[in-house]
Design a protein around this motif. Structure first.
Motif, PDB file in Angstrom:
ATOM      1  N   GLU A   1      -0.456   8.981   5.350  1.00  0.00           N
ATOM      2  CA  GLU A   1      -1.536   8.008   5.229  1.00  0.00           C
ATOM      3  C   GLU A   1      -2.760   8.710   4.636  1.00  0.00           C
ATOM      4  O   GLU A   1      -3.277   9.655   5.244  1.00  0.00           O
ATOM      5  CB  GLU A   1      -1.856   7.535   6.646  1.00  0.00           C
ATOM      6  CG  GLU A   1      -2.465   6.182   6.771  1.00  0.00           C
ATOM      7  CD  GLU A   1      -2.528   5.807   8.249  1.00  0.00           C
ATOM      8  OE1 GLU A   1      -1.849   4.845   8.642  1.00  0.00           O
ATOM      9  OE2 GLU A   1      -3.249   6.502   9.008  1.00  0.00           O
TER      10      GLU A   1
ATOM     11  N   PRO B   1      -7.070   6.784  -0.220  1.00  0.00           N
ATOM     12  CA  PRO B   1      -7.098   5.600   0.619  1.00  0.00           C
ATOM     13  C   PRO B   1      -7.269   4.351  -0.262  1.00  0.00           C
ATOM     14  O   PRO B   1      -7.951   4.460  -1.289  1.00  0.00           O
ATOM     15  CB  PRO B   1      -8.329   5.809   1.505  1.00  0.00           C
ATOM     16  CG  PRO B   1      -8.586   7.284   1.471  1.00  0.00           C
ATOM     17  CD  PRO B   1      -8.095   7.764   0.157  1.00  0.00           C
ATOM     18  N   PRO B   2      -6.717   3.210   0.085  1.00  0.00           N
ATOM     19  CA  PRO B   2      -5.991   2.903   1.322  1.00  0.00           C
ATOM     20  C   PRO B   2      -4.488   3.129   1.214  1.00  0.00           C
ATOM     21  O   PRO B   2      -3.731   2.630   2.040  1.00  0.00           O
ATOM     22  CB  PRO B   2      -6.274   1.406   1.477  1.00  0.00           C
ATOM     23  CG  PRO B   2      -6.249   0.888   0.057  1.00  0.00           C
ATOM     24  CD  PRO B   2      -6.833   1.994  -0.780  1.00  0.00           C
TER      25      PRO B   2
ATOM     26  N   LYS C   1       0.818  -1.213   0.000  1.00  0.00           N
ATOM     27  CA  LYS C   1       0.000   0.000   0.000  1.00  0.00           C
ATOM     28  C   LYS C   1       0.852   1.263   0.000  1.00  0.00           C
ATOM     29  O   LYS C   1       0.342   2.376   0.060  1.00  0.00           O
ATOM     30  CB  LYS C   1      -0.925   0.003   1.211  1.00  0.00           C
ATOM     31  CG  LYS C   1      -2.100  -0.940   1.006  1.00  0.00           C
ATOM     32  CD  LYS C   1      -3.043  -0.868   2.170  1.00  0.00           C
ATOM     33  CE  LYS C   1      -4.119  -1.919   2.030  1.00  0.00           C
ATOM     34  NZ  LYS C   1      -4.705  -2.236   3.332  1.00  0.00           N
TER      35      LYS C   1
ATOM     36  N   ARG D   1      -0.611   4.763   1.042  1.00  0.00           N
ATOM     37  CA  ARG D   1       0.234   5.685   1.803  1.00  0.00           C
ATOM     38  C   ARG D   1       1.355   6.162   0.885  1.00  0.00           C
ATOM     39  O   ARG D   1       1.807   5.420   0.016  1.00  0.00           O
ATOM     40  CB  ARG D   1       0.877   4.974   2.998  1.00  0.00           C
ATOM     41  CG  ARG D   1      -0.115   4.278   3.916  1.00  0.00           C
ATOM     42  CD  ARG D   1       0.512   3.901   5.237  1.00  0.00           C
ATOM     43  NE  ARG D   1       1.731   3.109   5.110  1.00  0.00           N
ATOM     44  CZ  ARG D   1       2.544   2.825   6.131  1.00  0.00           C
ATOM     45  NH1 ARG D   1       2.263   3.282   7.333  1.00  0.00           N
ATOM     46  NH2 ARG D   1       3.629   2.112   5.938  1.00  0.00           N
TER      47      ARG D   1
ATOM     48  N   LYS E   1     -10.088  13.205   1.144  1.00  0.00           N
ATOM     49  CA  LYS E   1      -9.027  12.252   1.507  1.00  0.00           C
ATOM     50  C   LYS E   1      -7.964  12.093   0.421  1.00  0.00           C
ATOM     51  O   LYS E   1      -7.432  11.003   0.212  1.00  0.00           O
ATOM     52  CB  LYS E   1      -9.625  10.894   1.891  1.00  0.00           C
ATOM     53  CG  LYS E   1     -10.550  11.011   3.084  1.00  0.00           C
ATOM     54  CD  LYS E   1     -10.823   9.683   3.738  1.00  0.00           C
ATOM     55  CE  LYS E   1     -11.552   9.945   5.045  1.00  0.00           C
ATOM     56  NZ  LYS E   1     -11.730   8.781   5.851  1.00  0.00           N
TER      57      LYS E   1
ATOM     58  N   GLU F   1      -5.830   7.721   4.254  1.00  0.00           N
ATOM     59  CA  GLU F   1      -7.083   7.484   4.981  1.00  0.00           C
ATOM     60  C   GLU F   1      -7.310   8.546   6.066  1.00  0.00           C
ATOM     61  O   GLU F   1      -8.411   9.052   6.240  1.00  0.00           O
ATOM     62  CB  GLU F   1      -7.049   6.075   5.605  1.00  0.00           C
ATOM     63  CG  GLU F   1      -8.273   5.682   6.418  1.00  0.00           C
ATOM     64  CD  GLU F   1      -9.579   5.703   5.599  1.00  0.00           C
ATOM     65  OE1 GLU F   1      -9.540   5.188   4.455  1.00  0.00           O
ATOM     66  OE2 GLU F   1     -10.599   6.220   6.098  1.00  0.00           O
ATOM     67  N   THR F   2      -6.236   8.876   6.793  1.00  0.00           N
ATOM     68  CA  THR F   2      -6.379   9.745   7.965  1.00  0.00           C
ATOM     69  C   THR F   2      -5.678  11.095   7.824  1.00  0.00           C
ATOM     70  O   THR F   2      -5.915  12.003   8.620  1.00  0.00           O
ATOM     71  CB  THR F   2      -5.729   9.058   9.181  1.00  0.00           C
ATOM     72  OG1 THR F   2      -4.346   8.806   8.843  1.00  0.00           O
ATOM     73  CG2 THR F   2      -6.396   7.736   9.495  1.00  0.00           C
TER      74      THR F   2
END
Lengths: 199, 162
Positions: free
Chosen positions: B144, B18-19, B4, B21, B41, B146-147
């Motif tokens: 990342e 996402p997902p 990823k 990085r 995102k 996602e976050t």
């Protein structure tokens, strides 16, 4: 490094590198009390990624000693050794010491870098009769990509492809994990080549 | 690195959703710029080497300069659906890897890179919400998607969130 070098100029730079490296290897052999050779220097014009791959991987920890070269053909000298090899190396040299503090360890590598760098620069200086001086050595024990890219940036090698004359130390026929780079600032190679009558 | 992870090389940039990085390895005097839009995102990461492209002619790769790379990164993020006003920045790197005692020898390219990145971000109205810059050590930067969390890995000190 945007300029193209002819085959004969590359040969000359290899030879200059070879004499410098030979001097450094002799100095290192004397320190270690055993025979150390250096591989025939490579004159490489590579991308950063490829330059890193020649030594190892980006995050690999290396002991790095940098000397700045001042004078007629400025640049940087960088001596790298992978951490595990550096440990072995220190044990060989500091054999008699019972307790090796970090300070002694760092100072050992600074001194090794100093001796190697100066034997190299003195050889180039004698060959070309250029006046070259080195700074005191500075040390960093950190990620390969970080020390390598910073050393090239400091030598103002800003183009997509960078030039280095580099060589490997060889001990008992094996690569010893030590690498030596001469990173000329822009213009310095021209000065060296002119002195050698090849420009 | 796992599957990823999308690697961003020296003088390069990339965007991710996402997902995935984004990861750039071994920043020394170079600076890593992470931009993130928390609603769409979309994450972006650039690894710049030099402060300013204006003094260089014939440069084939604008992505290694702070002033040129950041606008390219923003455009790429907008293409992926990010909104310019929501972009926030976190930066890391700009170290001086070798400490010289002699003042003439100090390598100051790292601090010049950081200054330039900050000024380019502010010109583009992007707020800088976190930084880990300067010092004399190398950094690996992970973003990342996602976050929007950014992690910094340093030699011997492990990994921490920025």
């Amino acid at each position: 490094m945007d300029r193209k070098l002819s085959e004969i100029q590359l040969d000359a730079l290899r030879e200059v590198g070879n004499i410098g490296a030979g001097n450094s290897a002799t100095a290192l052999s004397q320190m270690m009390g055993k025979r150390i050779d250096m591989s025939l220097p490579q004159v490489n014009i590579l991308s950063f990624e490829d330059m890193i791959k020649r030594v190892g991987t980006e995050e690999e920890i290396v002991v790095a000693v940098l000397l700045k070269v001042f004078g007629d053909a400025p640049g940087n000298i960088l001596f790298l050794m992978k951490q595990d090899k550096a440990q072995e190396f220190a044990e060989t040299i500091l054999g008699g010491f019972s307790e090796v503090t970090d300070e002694i360890y760092l100072s050992l590598f600074q001194e090794v870098g100093n001796i190697l760098g100066n034997s190299y620069i003195n050889a180039i200086s004698r060959l070309t009769s250029l006046s070259l001086l080195t700074s005191v050595p500075a040390i960093s024990i950190d990620m390969l990509a970080a020390v390598l890219s910073s050393s090239f940036m400091d030598a103002q090698q800003y183009s997509d492809y960078v030039l280095a004359i580099d060589t490997n130390f060889i001990e008992d026929g094996k690569k010893s994990g030590g690498n030596f780079f001469y990173i000329p600032k822009p213009g310095s190679l021209d000065i060296i080549l002119t002195k050698l009558g090849l420009n | 690195m796992d599957e990823k992870d999308i690697k961003v090389g020296i003088g390069d940039l990339n965007v991710a959703l996402p997902p995935y990085r984004l990861i750039t390895l071994g920043l020394g005097s170079c600076v890593g710029i992470a931009l993130y839009d928390s609603i769409s995102k979309v994450a972006g990461l650039a690894h710049i080497m030099l402060p300013d492209s204006s003094c260089f002619k014939n440069q084939k790769n604008p992505m290694k300069f702070a002033d040129a790379a950041i606008p390219i990164l923003i455009d790429k993020m907008l293409e992926k659906g990010a909104s310019r006003v929501r972009l926030r920045a976190k930066i890391a790197g700009g170290a001086s890897m070798f400490s010289f005692t002699d003042k003439n020898s100090i390598l100051d390219i790292g601090s010049r890179n950081v200054k330039s990145v900050m000024s380019v971000l502010s010109k583009n109205n992007i707020s800088l919400i976190a930084e880990d810059t300067g010092g004399n050590f190398g950094r690996t930067m992970i973003v990342e998607a996602e976050t929007g969390k950014v992690y910094i890995r340093t030699a011997g000190k492990g990994i921490k969130e920025l």
